[in-house]
Design a protein around this motif. Structure first.
Motif, short mmCIF file in Angstrom:
data_model
loop_
_atom_site.label_atom_id
_atom_site.label_comp_id
_atom_site.label_asym_id
_atom_site.label_seq_id
_atom_site.Cartn_x
_atom_site.Cartn_y
_atom_site.Cartn_z
N ASP A 187 38.75 40.91 33.79
CA ASP A 187 38.57 40.34 35.12
C ASP A 187 39.87 39.87 35.77
O ASP A 187 39.84 39.22 36.82
CB ASP A 187 37.56 39.19 35.13
N THR A 188 41.02 40.19 35.15
CA THR A 188 42.29 39.85 35.78
C THR A 188 43.01 41.16 36.12
O THR A 188 42.49 41.97 36.88
CB THR A 188 43.14 38.93 34.88
N VAL A 189 44.20 41.39 35.58
CA VAL A 189 44.92 42.62 35.85
C VAL A 189 45.71 43.02 34.62
O VAL A 189 46.21 42.16 33.89
CB VAL A 189 45.86 42.46 37.08
N LEU A 190 45.81 44.32 34.39
CA LEU A 190 46.62 44.87 33.30
C LEU A 190 47.75 45.67 33.94
O LEU A 190 47.50 46.60 34.70
CB LEU A 190 45.78 45.76 32.39
N ILE A 191 48.99 45.28 33.66
CA ILE A 191 50.15 45.92 34.28
C ILE A 191 50.96 46.63 33.20
O ILE A 191 51.38 46.01 32.22
CB ILE A 191 51.03 44.89 35.01
N SER A 211 39.31 52.89 32.33
CA SER A 211 38.38 52.99 33.46
C SER A 211 36.93 52.88 33.03
O SER A 211 36.08 52.38 33.78
CB SER A 211 38.59 54.32 34.19
N ASN A 212 36.63 53.33 31.82
CA ASN A 212 35.24 53.30 31.34
C ASN A 212 34.83 51.95 30.78
O ASN A 212 33.69 51.76 30.38
CB ASN A 212 35.04 54.38 30.27
N GLU A 213 35.78 51.01 30.70
CA GLU A 213 35.50 49.60 30.39
C GLU A 213 34.97 49.38 28.98
O GLU A 213 34.32 48.37 28.71
CB GLU A 213 34.51 49.02 31.41
N TRP A 231 35.59 45.34 28.70
CA TRP A 231 36.41 44.63 29.68
C TRP A 231 36.05 45.11 31.07
O TRP A 231 35.22 45.99 31.27
CB TRP A 231 37.90 44.92 29.43
N ARG A 232 36.68 44.50 32.04
CA ARG A 232 36.53 44.89 33.45
C ARG A 232 37.86 44.49 34.10
O ARG A 232 38.21 43.31 34.16
CB ARG A 232 35.36 44.13 34.07
#
Length: 513
Positions: A187-191, A211-213, A231-232
């Motif tokens: 629910d945050t961001v992966l960089i 993408s498939n979480e 995850w999301r």
């Protein structure tokens, strides 16, 4: 102070797992006292109860909504009723806070005004918490450009929304490792920086997985199913090459689903200064980039806390209204910028629009010092750049099919196709030319190739290898490249050295233009 909700199963395992983990965080405990520490923790009694959550992100409690960060921080009405129970103790250093919100606004965020790529990536960093609200699937963006173009600066600026520079991780990781990281920052961001460092054979699967979480299903030590990571998240990437380039190096084909899940954005806009369109009184793009890199070391982590404080409050008070606000702006964005595009391009446009919504919300909340519409404008510019790179939004499967047929004819059109002169009644234009492994015929008009006739078996087994043959034929017909006289997609031809008519798929030579 450090907080760790120790899984109770560890009270019945090796005591050193607990004492060792706590010692890493600063607790002084002699090795021979590890068992005593474990016994003490197991016998503590309290009437207080907290709900243990296994991963960060959105959670619903009896007291209301709460957003849990990877370092255990809780934001929202239900903050006092939950705790993050991780398998190991963590100081949460990648979500640490430094400086003030005002400092971050002045030293980092304000320089994104007039700079579409920088504004877009900062907005994208804030869009992760909106995925659940908008019921949007995880996906990513890839900023691609040459060395020293400033793309990594955009990544570090985006990472400063949540924490220090450790937020930016390297692509040089295994799929298993990235699955674990994605679950820890849900629910945050992966960089991820520099896709060129990723393993050629693994990068495509990583994009699908993120993408498939959900991670790969694995067995435990007893052969049963182990709980898979979930995850999301939105993931942001940078690199000098694209996913397709990496796949080509590994001899793999880039699937349409991968192209839509990781949208390429050119890092350097035309007429700009590397990443930037506006220099804000700096002498050049390098000077502005250097300022931002120094600033994010001092100012980070405050923007996400301020954004979540307002977002959790609004979601708790009127979730339906918040969702309607987001949905309306996303629909308007798609209708304005992707109305005539294909369904896949419209799906990607919806993700760009979600990023724009995050930026506009943050502006409304006072987190971003931008004028209204700045985030929406940045998303529009970046989406149009993506659209220009992807054939105006035609279906990726159709583009891939046409490109594969084109490549076959470009590389084998002279060596495996016998030339026949249409004006000469089908006589061989060069009877001395021996053709090994004949694939078909080049039909000439006035000495130039008018169309190619590809043998049906060659078309199905070689030209369309890895493709859906019917889909490829449909794509060629739709593009006006398949010459078909009737309902049958192939045509009958009389050719030398063959007793009867030969059925061929006729492809217009303009495919090579």
């Amino acid at each position: 102070p450090h907080e760790w909700a120790i899984p109770y199963s560890k009270m019945h395992g090796d005591a050193r797992e607990i004492s060792g983990a706590l010692a890493e965080q600063g607790l002084r405990c002699l090795p021979n006292a590890a068992r005593l520490l474990q016994t003490f923790l197991a016998t503590v009694e309290t009437d207080a109860r907290l709900a243990c959550v296994r991963q960060p992100g959105w959670h619903t409690t009896e007291r209301g909504l709460v957003f849990v960060l990877a370092n255990g921080a809780k934001i929202g009405p239900g903050a006092g009723s939950v705790t993050l129970q991780a398998g190991r103790a963590s100081s949460g250093d990648k979500f640490a806070v430094s400086g003030t919100l005002e400092g971050w606004r002045d030293e980092v965020a304000r320089y994104a005004i007039g700079n579409s790529r920088l504004a877009f990536y900062i907005s994208a960093a804030l869009a992760g918490p909106l995925l659940d609200i908008a019921t949007e699937q995880s996906g990513g963006f890839h900023l691609v450009g040459g060395a020293r173009s400033g793309k990594s600066t955009a990544a570090y600026a985006a990472g400063s929304v949540w924490g220090p520079t450790g937020q930016v991780r390297a692509w040089r990781a295994t799929a298993n490792g990235l699955e674990g990281i994605a679950a820890e920052i849900s629910d945050t961001v992966l960089i991820l920086d520099e896709i060129g460092q990723a393993a050629d054979y693994e990068v495509g699967n990583i994009v699908y997985s993120l993408s498939n979480e959900a991670g790969k299903q694995r067995a435990n030590q007893r052969g049963g199913a182990r709980s898979a990571f979930t995850w999301r998240t939105l993931f942001l990437s940078t690199g000098e090459c694209t996913l397709e380039d990496k796949q080509n190096e590994a001899g793999k084909k880039t699937m349409a689903g991968q192209k839509t899940r990781l949208a390429n954005i050119p890092a350097a806009p035309e007429g700009g200064h590397g990443l930037f369109e506006t220099l804000h009184d700096f002498s050049d793009g390098a000077a502005l980039s250097n300022h931002l890199r120094r600033a994010v070391h001092r100012q980070h982590g405050t923007a996400s806390r301020a954004f979540l404080a307002r977002l959790t409050s609004e979601r708790a008070s009127d979730e339906a209204g918040l969702r309607q606000w987001v949905d309306a702006r996303r629909k308007a964005f798609v209708a304005e910028h992707a109305k005539d595009a294909g369904s896949q391009a419209q799906s990607v446009a919806g993700r760009f629009a979600l990023v724009a919504c995050a930026g506009e919300l943050a502006t409304r909340f006072g987190v971003l010092p931008w004028p209204e519409g700045e985030a929406m404008e940045a998303a529009m510019v970046c989406f149009r750049a993506w659209l220009a790179e992807n054939g105006s939004g035609e279906a990726f499967e159709e583009q891939a099919a046409i490109e594969q047929v084109r490549m076959f004819l470009q590389t084998r059109g002279e060596s495996r196709f016998k030339a026949l002169d249409l004006a000469g009644g089908g006589t061989n234009a060069d009877s001395r030319l021996a053709i090994d492994n004949l694939a078909g015929y080049r039909f000439l008009r006035n000495g130039k190739t008018d169309f190619f006739g590809i043998a049906r078996e060659v078309f199905r087994k070689e030209v369309c290898k890895g493709l859906n043959v019917k889909g490829a034929i449909k794509a060629l017909r739709k593009a006006g490249l398949l010459i078909a006289k009737g309902t049958d997609s192939s045509n009958a031809h009389t050719v030398p050295d063959r007793r009867g008519p030969v059925r061929l798929y006729d492809i217009d030579a303009t495919i090579l233009a």
